[in-house]
Enzyme design. Structure first.
Site, PDB file in Angstrom:
ATOM      1  N   ALA A   1       0.936  -1.462   0.027  1.00  0.00           N
ATOM      2  CA  ALA A   1       0.065   0.012   0.138  1.00  0.00           C
ATOM      3  C   ALA A   1       0.894   1.051  -0.022  1.00  0.00           C
ATOM      4  O   ALA A   1       0.499   2.349   0.387  1.00  0.00           O
ATOM      5  CB  ALA A   1      -0.838  -0.103   1.183  1.00  0.00           C
TER       6      ALA A   1
ATOM      7  N   ARG B   1      -1.950   7.365 -11.549  1.00  0.00           N
ATOM      8  CA  ARG B   1      -3.174   7.693 -12.569  1.00  0.00           C
ATOM      9  C   ARG B   1      -4.438   8.172 -12.080  1.00  0.00           C
ATOM     10  O   ARG B   1      -5.164   8.296 -12.908  1.00  0.00           O
ATOM     11  CB  ARG B   1      -3.079   6.169 -12.976  1.00  0.00           C
ATOM     12  CG  ARG B   1      -2.166   5.796 -13.908  1.00  0.00           C
ATOM     13  CD  ARG B   1      -2.150   4.096 -14.117  1.00  0.00           C
ATOM     14  NE  ARG B   1      -1.612   3.370 -12.974  1.00  0.00           N
ATOM     15  CZ  ARG B   1      -1.348   2.002 -12.887  1.00  0.00           C
ATOM     16  NH1 ARG B   1      -1.961   1.310 -14.017  1.00  0.00           N
ATOM     17  NH2 ARG B   1      -0.917   1.499 -11.924  1.00  0.00           N
TER      18      ARG B   1
ATOM     19  N   GLN C   1       8.214   1.395   3.297  1.00  0.00           N
ATOM     20  CA  GLN C   1       9.100   1.445   2.040  1.00  0.00           C
ATOM     21  C   GLN C   1       9.236   2.905   1.520  1.00  0.00           C
ATOM     22  O   GLN C   1       8.363   3.635   1.039  1.00  0.00           O
ATOM     23  CB  GLN C   1       8.233   0.776   0.892  1.00  0.00           C
ATOM     24  CG  GLN C   1       8.912   0.610  -0.458  1.00  0.00           C
ATOM     25  CD  GLN C   1       7.951   0.222  -1.409  1.00  0.00           C
ATOM     26  OE1 GLN C   1       6.750   0.424  -1.412  1.00  0.00           O
ATOM     27  NE2 GLN C   1       8.803  -0.370  -2.695  1.00  0.00           N
TER      28      GLN C   1
ATOM     29  N   GLY D   1       8.848  -0.207  -6.562  1.00  0.00           N
ATOM     30  CA  GLY D   1       8.094  -1.226  -7.240  1.00  0.00           C
ATOM     31  C   GLY D   1       7.533  -2.205  -6.305  1.00  0.00           C
ATOM     32  O   GLY D   1       7.841  -2.443  -4.902  1.00  0.00           O
ATOM     33  N   THR D   2       6.686  -3.116  -6.666  1.00  0.00           N
ATOM     34  CA  THR D   2       6.158  -4.183  -5.958  1.00  0.00           C
ATOM     35  C   THR D   2       7.102  -5.129  -5.327  1.00  0.00           C
ATOM     36  O   THR D   2       6.840  -5.754  -4.289  1.00  0.00           O
ATOM     37  CB  THR D   2       4.773  -4.775  -6.619  1.00  0.00           C
ATOM     38  OG1 THR D   2       5.398  -5.136  -7.956  1.00  0.00           O
ATOM     39  CG2 THR D   2       3.561  -3.751  -6.786  1.00  0.00           C
TER      40      THR D   2
ATOM     41  N   GLY E   1      -3.064  -3.460  -2.137  1.00  0.00           N
ATOM     42  CA  GLY E   1      -3.864  -2.500  -1.204  1.00  0.00           C
ATOM     43  C   GLY E   1      -4.953  -1.708  -2.242  1.00  0.00           C
ATOM     44  O   GLY E   1      -6.107  -1.206  -1.621  1.00  0.00           O
TER      45      GLY E   1
ATOM     46  N   GLU F   1       4.291  -7.893 -17.794  1.00  0.00           N
ATOM     47  CA  GLU F   1       3.402  -6.703 -17.582  1.00  0.00           C
ATOM     48  C   GLU F   1       2.945  -6.320 -19.021  1.00  0.00           C
ATOM     49  O   GLU F   1       3.482  -6.702 -19.928  1.00  0.00           O
ATOM     50  CB  GLU F   1       4.301  -5.763 -16.972  1.00  0.00           C
ATOM     51  CG  GLU F   1       4.713  -6.125 -15.482  1.00  0.00           C
ATOM     52  CD  GLU F   1       3.466  -6.150 -14.690  1.00  0.00           C
ATOM     53  OE1 GLU F   1       2.521  -5.364 -14.669  1.00  0.00           O
ATOM     54  OE2 GLU F   1       3.096  -7.285 -14.151  1.00  0.00           O
TER      55      GLU F   1
ATOM     56  N   SER G   1     -47.149  27.670  19.977  1.00  0.00           N
ATOM     57  CA  SER G   1     -46.275  28.020  18.816  1.00  0.00           C
ATOM     58  C   SER G   1     -45.507  29.393  18.786  1.00  0.00           C
ATOM     59  O   SER G   1     -46.059  30.181  19.848  1.00  0.00           O
ATOM     60  CB  SER G   1     -47.419  28.354  17.873  1.00  0.00           C
ATOM     61  OG  SER G   1     -47.854  26.737  17.383  1.00  0.00           O
TER      62      SER G   1
HETATM   63  C1  UD1 Z   1       0.289  -4.836 -10.473  1.00  0.00           C
HETATM   64  C2  UD1 Z   1       0.991  -5.970 -11.172  1.00  0.00           C
HETATM   65  C3  UD1 Z   1       0.185  -6.500 -12.379  1.00  0.00           C
HETATM   66  C4  UD1 Z   1      -1.340  -6.757 -11.798  1.00  0.00           C
HETATM   67  C5  UD1 Z   1      -1.867  -5.606 -11.249  1.00  0.00           C
HETATM   68  C6  UD1 Z   1      -3.105  -6.136 -10.525  1.00  0.00           C
HETATM   69  C7  UD1 Z   1       3.471  -5.402 -10.765  1.00  0.00           C
HETATM   70  C8  UD1 Z   1       4.762  -5.057 -11.365  1.00  0.00           C
HETATM   71  N1  UD1 Z   1       2.258  -5.697 -11.705  1.00  0.00           N
HETATM   72  O1  UD1 Z   1       0.185  -3.818 -11.350  1.00  0.00           O
HETATM   73  O2  UD1 Z   1       0.530  -7.770 -13.057  1.00  0.00           O
HETATM   74  O3  UD1 Z   1      -2.044  -7.304 -13.158  1.00  0.00           O
HETATM   75  O4  UD1 Z   1      -0.872  -5.179  -9.956  1.00  0.00           O
HETATM   76  O5  UD1 Z   1      -4.086  -5.160 -10.027  1.00  0.00           O
HETATM   77  O6  UD1 Z   1       3.240  -5.821  -9.700  1.00  0.00           O
HETATM   78  N2  UD1 Z   1       3.121  -0.481  -4.387  1.00  0.00           N
HETATM   79  C9  UD1 Z   1       3.917  -0.406  -3.115  1.00  0.00           C
HETATM   80  N3  UD1 Z   1       5.102   0.040  -3.683  1.00  0.00           N
HETATM   81  C10 UD1 Z   1       5.652  -0.022  -4.648  1.00  0.00           C
HETATM   82  C11 UD1 Z   1       4.794   0.109  -5.952  1.00  0.00           C
HETATM   83  C12 UD1 Z   1       3.470  -0.530  -5.679  1.00  0.00           C
HETATM   84  O7  UD1 Z   1       3.518  -0.858  -2.162  1.00  0.00           O
HETATM   85  O8  UD1 Z   1       6.862   0.497  -4.656  1.00  0.00           O
HETATM   86  C13 UD1 Z   1       1.683  -1.027  -4.090  1.00  0.00           C
HETATM   87  C14 UD1 Z   1       0.572  -0.142  -4.451  1.00  0.00           C
HETATM   88  O9  UD1 Z   1       0.421   1.122  -3.735  1.00  0.00           O
HETATM   89  C15 UD1 Z   1      -0.472  -1.021  -4.889  1.00  0.00           C
HETATM   90  C16 UD1 Z   1      -0.051  -2.168  -5.299  1.00  0.00           C
HETATM   91  O10 UD1 Z   1       1.294  -2.080  -4.693  1.00  0.00           O
HETATM   92  O11 UD1 Z   1      -1.553  -1.123  -3.926  1.00  0.00           O
HETATM   93  C17 UD1 Z   1       0.083  -2.521  -6.847  1.00  0.00           C
HETATM   94  O12 UD1 Z   1       0.938  -1.544  -7.526  1.00  0.00           O
HETATM   95  P1  UD1 Z   1       0.365  -0.818  -8.727  1.00  0.00           P
HETATM   96  O13 UD1 Z   1       1.409   0.177  -9.233  1.00  0.00           O
HETATM   97  O14 UD1 Z   1      -1.114  -0.405  -8.614  1.00  0.00           O
HETATM   98  O15 UD1 Z   1       0.429  -2.046  -9.811  1.00  0.00           O
HETATM   99  P2  UD1 Z   1      -0.084  -2.184 -11.196  1.00  0.00           P
HETATM  100  O16 UD1 Z   1       0.365  -1.523 -12.081  1.00  0.00           O
HETATM  101  O17 UD1 Z   1      -1.534  -2.341 -11.091  1.00  0.00           O
HETATM  102 CA    CA Z   2      -2.826  -1.541  -9.257  1.00  0.00          CA
END
Ligand code: UD1
Ligand code: CA
Length: 464
Positions: free
Chosen positions: A9, A15, A74, A79-80, A102, A157, A408
């Protein structure tokens, strides 16, 4: 077996073009993250849930602090994959880990449990929850090894799809299960060598497959459950889907909702059987409505408790208040925070209440303001009565006993007390205490001049 849940999260949500962090945007009247925490909390204790926060971390933490979950920082959002790397120490002592996003708010506990069982049965190194939505554009695609096998080769992706892979309809939900040891053993193999320059958690699929590990995927029964909210349009679509589900759930419990598509009913609202909700009603926050009520059109009720058999007529606004059984409210009544309306009491048109307690059967039927007031059982408040509760600096209380008749257009200047059974003459301005059973009249005496009007008319005629 011990299980930790990590909820990612930390992202900004670029976006959405919003100042508010993405996971605090709401669907069904509740932040995205609160939905995900609620689903996770039905599987493990809050202390085993680790929410990765980063962008506006303090604000996100404060919004869900009362759930008792733990937080991992973080500091830079790389990135995720990097988000999960930041949680490494937190999850090290657990056998398994479930990773949730999240921003995927409609995920159901049952689906997570089904996925968890599947993960254990398959003995997989990574299990990916997937779906086949109408439009897979924007999501990571799941590339399976065979046509009907559970095994997965990789997640690709949207930006990295090779020619031919665009037609793959199965998307990655961003929800995964791993044995912790296997995840931690390979987590540092992630690189940021993609067009976004981010550490993608999705690359774990390919990394594990290359290491000879088993990666599998399970489809969620309903695609809507795993859709993400990356844009305002997606948020609005998820909100509509959730509200429709909430309405269906209430109708299955015996609640009648006419034109449910026009009503706004938040996710946590409860309504009991035989209650009827007319079109364009909004039921918000932690509102609870009992059985056998009628809520007429255009009424908005927020964080309020309505007992059984209550009639709320058209266009009432009711906030942080409670209404007793068989009371009748409205039309056009405004119950502001702290209004406690007793059983069988009546609040009529153009009546405003604030921090006002009305006893059983009390009535204020027309054009009245009751603020900072305690009003006894069976008391009748006439049309146009005003409690003058504010002296320009402080608020003061009006206390009216049981069975009182307030004529009243009277003004009651607080602090003031009126004893049980007292009468207040119409048009009075009451500034001093009225004892029980007394009559108080606070107005100038009427002066009547017989024939005066006729005389005036004849004088006017002569002037012409
Ligand atoms: C991600 C997946 C994608 C999937 C989609 C589903 C990756 C690279 N891609 O893309 O394959 O189809 O979710 O919804 O994982 N977040 C962090 N730290 C970061 C980046 C993101 O905590 O550095 C959290 C965001 O707050 C969010 C979640 O991770 O809650 C997903 O990140 P987001 O950037 O929305 O990924 P998508 O592009 O949707
Ligand atoms: Ca997302």
């Amino acid at each position: 077996m011990s299980l930790a849940i990590v909820i990612m999260a930390a992202g900004k949500g670029t976006r959405l073009k919003s100042q508010r962090p993405k996971v605090l945007h709401t669907v069904g009247g509740k932040p995205l993250l609160a939905h995900v925490i609620a689903a996770a909390s039905r599987i493990v204790a809050p202390a085993d849930i680790f929410v990765v926060v980063g962008h506006q971390a303090e604000r996100v933490q404060a919004a869900v602090a009362e759930t008792g979950v733990r937080f991992v920082l973080q500091a830079e959002q790389l990135g995720t994959g990097h988000a999960v790397q930041c949680a490494q120490e937190a999850i090290a002592g657990y056998d398994d880990v479930l990773v949730l996003s999240g921003d995927v708010p409609l995920i159901q506990t049952e689906t997570l449990e089904r996925m968890w069982d599947f993960h254990r049965e398959e003995g997989a190194a990574m299990t990916i929850l997937t779906a086949v939505p109408e439009d897979p554009y924007g999501y990571g695609r799941v590339i399976r090894t065979g046509n009907d096998g559970a095994e997965v080769q990789a997640i690709v992706e949207q930006k990295s799809l090779a020619r031919g892979q665009e037609t793959v309809g199965e998307i990655n939900s961003g929800i995964y299960a791993f044995p912790t040891a296997t995840l931690l053993e390979h987590l540092d193999q992630l690189t940021a060598g993609n067009s976004a320059g981010e550490y993608y958690l999705t690359d774990m699929a390919g990394i594990l497959v290359a290491a000879g590990e088993r990666v599998v995927a399970l489809k969620a029964a309903e695609a809507v459950e795993v859709l993400g909210a990356n844009t305002i349009a997606e948020l609005v679509a998820l909100d509509a889907a959730l509200r429709s589900k909430t309405a269906q759930k209430l109708m299955a419990l015996g609640v009648t909702i006419f034109s449910p598509e026009t009503c706004v009913i938040d996710a946590d609202v409860e309504v009991e059987a035989d209650t009827v909700i007319e079109p364009y009603v909004q039921l918000l926050g932690r509102t609870r409505i009992g059985a056998d009520c009628l809520i007429r059109s255009s009424t908005v009720i927020e964080n309020s408790t309505i007992a059984d058999g209550v009639l709320i007529r058209q266009s009432c606004v009711i906030t942080d208040s409670s209404i007793g059984a068989r009371a009748k409210i409205g039309p056009f009544a405004h119950l502001r925070p702290g209004s406690e309306i007793g059983e069988e009491a009546h609040i009529g048109n153009f009546v405003e209440t604030k921090k006002a307690r009305l006893g059983k059967g009390a009535k204020a039927n027309h054009l009245t303001y009751l603020g900072d007031a305690v009003i006894g059982a069976g008391t009748n408040i006439g049309a146009g009565v005003i409690t003058c509760n504010y002296d320009g600096v402080n608020k003061h209380t009006t206390v009216i006993g049981d069975g009182v008749f307030v004529g009243s257009d009277s003004t009651l200047v607080a602090p003031i007390a009126i004893g049980d059974g007292a009468y207040i003459g119409a048009g009075s301005c009451i500034t001093r205490e009225v004892p029980a059973d007394a009559l108080a009249v606070g107005r100038s005496r009427q002066v009547t001049k017989e024939g005066w009007a006729a005389g005036k008319r004849s004088r006017q005629k002569k002037e012409c």
